[in-house]
Enzyme design. Structure first.
Site, mmCIF file in Angstrom:
data_model
loop_
_atom_site.group_PDB
_atom_site.id
_atom_site.type_symbol
_atom_site.label_atom_id
_atom_site.label_comp_id
_atom_site.label_asym_id
_atom_site.label_seq_id
_atom_site.Cartn_x
_atom_site.Cartn_y
_atom_site.Cartn_z
ATOM 1 N N ASP A 15 0.840 -1.210 0.000
ATOM 2 C CA ASP A 15 0.000 0.000 0.000
ATOM 3 C C ASP A 15 0.868 1.250 0.000
ATOM 4 O OD1 ASP A 15 -2.105 -1.752 0.179
ATOM 5 O OD2 ASP A 15 -2.726 -1.153 2.199
ATOM 6 N N ASN A 45 -4.107 -8.784 4.960
ATOM 7 C CA ASN A 45 -4.548 -8.037 6.151
ATOM 8 C C ASN A 45 -5.380 -8.932 7.076
ATOM 9 O OD1 ASN A 45 -3.439 -5.812 4.884
ATOM 10 N ND2 ASN A 45 -5.383 -4.861 4.344
ATOM 11 N N THR A 250 -8.874 2.461 6.703
ATOM 12 C CA THR A 250 -8.316 1.392 5.852
ATOM 13 C C THR A 250 -8.123 0.120 6.686
ATOM 14 O OG1 THR A 250 -7.084 3.096 4.669
ATOM 15 C CG2 THR A 250 -6.445 0.821 4.240
ATOM 16 N N ALA A 251 -8.589 -0.999 6.147
ATOM 17 C CA ALA A 251 -8.426 -2.321 6.768
ATOM 18 C C ALA A 251 -9.275 -2.527 8.023
ATOM 19 C CB ALA A 251 -6.958 -2.636 7.077
ATOM 20 N N ALA A 252 -10.229 -1.635 8.268
ATOM 21 C CA ALA A 252 -11.141 -1.876 9.404
ATOM 22 C C ALA A 252 -11.959 -3.135 9.140
ATOM 23 C CB ALA A 252 -12.066 -0.678 9.597
ATOM 24 N N GLY A 253 -12.441 -3.268 7.896
ATOM 25 C CA GLY A 253 -13.206 -4.465 7.527
ATOM 26 C C GLY A 253 -12.341 -5.714 7.611
ATOM 27 N N ASP A 254 -11.085 -5.580 7.219
ATOM 28 C CA ASP A 254 -10.177 -6.743 7.271
ATOM 29 C C ASP A 254 -9.926 -7.150 8.720
ATOM 30 O OD1 ASP A 254 -10.005 -6.557 4.523
ATOM 31 O OD2 ASP A 254 -8.240 -5.272 4.583
ATOM 32 N N GLY A 289 -2.914 3.310 8.246
ATOM 33 C CA GLY A 289 -2.413 2.182 7.465
ATOM 34 C C GLY A 289 -3.284 0.939 7.556
ATOM 35 N N SER A 293 -2.101 -0.995 11.229
ATOM 36 C CA SER A 293 -3.144 -0.565 12.174
ATOM 37 C C SER A 293 -3.782 -1.734 12.928
ATOM 38 C CB SER A 293 -4.243 0.181 11.422
ATOM 39 O OG SER A 293 -5.027 -0.716 10.652
HETATM 40 O O1 RIB Z 1 -9.022 -3.376 2.792
HETATM 41 C C1 RIB Z 1 -7.896 -2.550 2.684
HETATM 42 C C2 RIB Z 1 -7.003 -3.052 1.605
HETATM 43 O O2 RIB Z 1 -7.632 -2.902 0.356
HETATM 44 C C3 RIB Z 1 -5.703 -2.290 1.464
HETATM 45 O O3 RIB Z 1 -4.691 -2.813 2.268
HETATM 46 C C4 RIB Z 1 -5.411 -2.366 -0.019
HETATM 47 O O4 RIB Z 1 -4.268 -3.085 -0.317
HETATM 48 C C5 RIB Z 1 -6.653 -2.983 -0.640
HETATM 49 O O5 RIB Z 1 -6.478 -4.318 -0.894
#
Ligand code: RIB
Length: 310
Positions: A15, A45, A250-254, A289, A293
């Site tokens: 990223d 992630n 970013t990446a909260a869902g992950d 990030g 994060s």
């Molecule tokens: O969900 C966030 C992610 O979406 C980021 O890390 C980016 O790489 C995209 O895949």
């Protein structure tokens, strides 16, 4: 503590992030703020989240033959994730995401999938020993959908519990939905999957029921700061998320998905698992990030702790 194995199959990206006060309009150039790089990709992630939060995780993905890919895999290995079956694409570069994050903590992301886009069923076949020993299989949609369908079919035949985070949004075949144990769309993804606009609990119930009637056992619709809507076996309701000051979503869902599968792998109830996932995601949005994060389990010993006896 019971600990069932988790197999995550999906993308890994590098990223490249720029913080900005506002997003540029089409054709506009603006001066942003700080730039930083950090490992990302929805698959990687979620694997990192599951591992940091206490899971026993294997990751299957596909990198290019380049420094970004090698570094991404090395970092996953450093976390303690089994990366034995990460494939290498000799022709395409590793995945990259260009991300801008505005002052409201919202992001806008463009992904160049590169090698993620060539992860095919034959690559996965080499990783079948991991499927045999896994109990949960967690996937997203940053790898080809036919590969996701193939893996879901195989995993369901072997009575594995398949969890799909349908991001980025796409419409999905009935056959794929039938092979899922659990699906975790956000409001936008739920609308694309069902045609029902999700804006509140009532519309979330409608969309979740639609997916349930397609054969998905459990439907969880994530609804940002409001928390998550949960439908299982005719019982449903909202599980609220802790209130925090977000700096980067970013990446909260992950993080939510990684945390959810860990709690389920420990035999926690669905309600407890969603509470835990909400808590983990709420911590991730307070830091910049993607993988940078994602919290560790010991960081979640804050009130309210869904597992107070730990
Ligand atoms: O969900 C966030 C992610 O979406 C980021 O890390 C980016 O790489 C995209 O895949």
């Amino acid at each position: 503590m019971k600990h069932q194995k988790i197999l995550v199959i999906g993308s890994s990206n590098t990223d490249m992030v720029i913080q900005t006060r506002k997003f540029p309009a089409p054709g506009e150039t603006i001066l942003g703020g700080k730039f930083f790089m950090n490992p990302g990709g929805k698959g990687a992630n979620q694997a990192v989240a599951a591992q940091r939060l206490g899971g026993s995780v294997s990751f299957v993905g596909k990198i290019g033959n380049d420094i970004f890919g090698k570094q991404a895999v090395q970092l996953l290995e450093n976390e303690g994730i089994n990366v034995r079956y990460v494939a290498v694409d000799p022709e395409n570069p590793s995945g990259v995401a260009l991300i801008t994050v505005d002052s409201k903590a919202e992001n806008s992301i463009v992904v160049a999938p590169g090698s993620n886009g060539t992860l095919n069923p034959a690559d996965f076949d080499k990783a079948q020993p991991e499927l045999e020993s896994a109990y949960f299989v967690l996937m997203q949609l940053e790898i080809p959908i036919p590969t996701v369908e193939y893996i879901a079919r195989l995993a369901a035949q072997k009575e594995k519990k398949v969890i799909l985070n349908p991001a980025p949004a796409a419409s999905l075949s009935d056959e794929l939905l039938r092979n899922l144990y659990l699906i975790t769309p956000n409001e936008t993804e739920a609308e694309i999957l069902t045609g029902i606009r999700v804006s509140d609990e009532a519309s979330a119930l409608q969309a979740a029921t639609f997916l349930h009637n397609k054969g998905v056992h459990i439907v969880i619709i994530t609804m940002g700061a409001a928390g998550a809507f949960l439908l299982e076996n005719g019982s449903s309701g909202m599980v609220p998320a802790p209130l925090v000051k977000a700096v980067d979503t970013t990446a909260a869902g992950d993080t939510f998905n990684g945390a959810l599968v860990v709690a389920l792998s420990e035999g926690k109830s669905l309600q407890e698992s969603v509470t835990f996932a909400n808590l983990a995601a709420s911590v991730s949005v307070t830091r910049p990030g993607a993988q940078s994060s994602v919290p560790y389990r010991k960081e979640l010993n804050v009130s309210p702790n869904p597992f107070p006896h730990e």
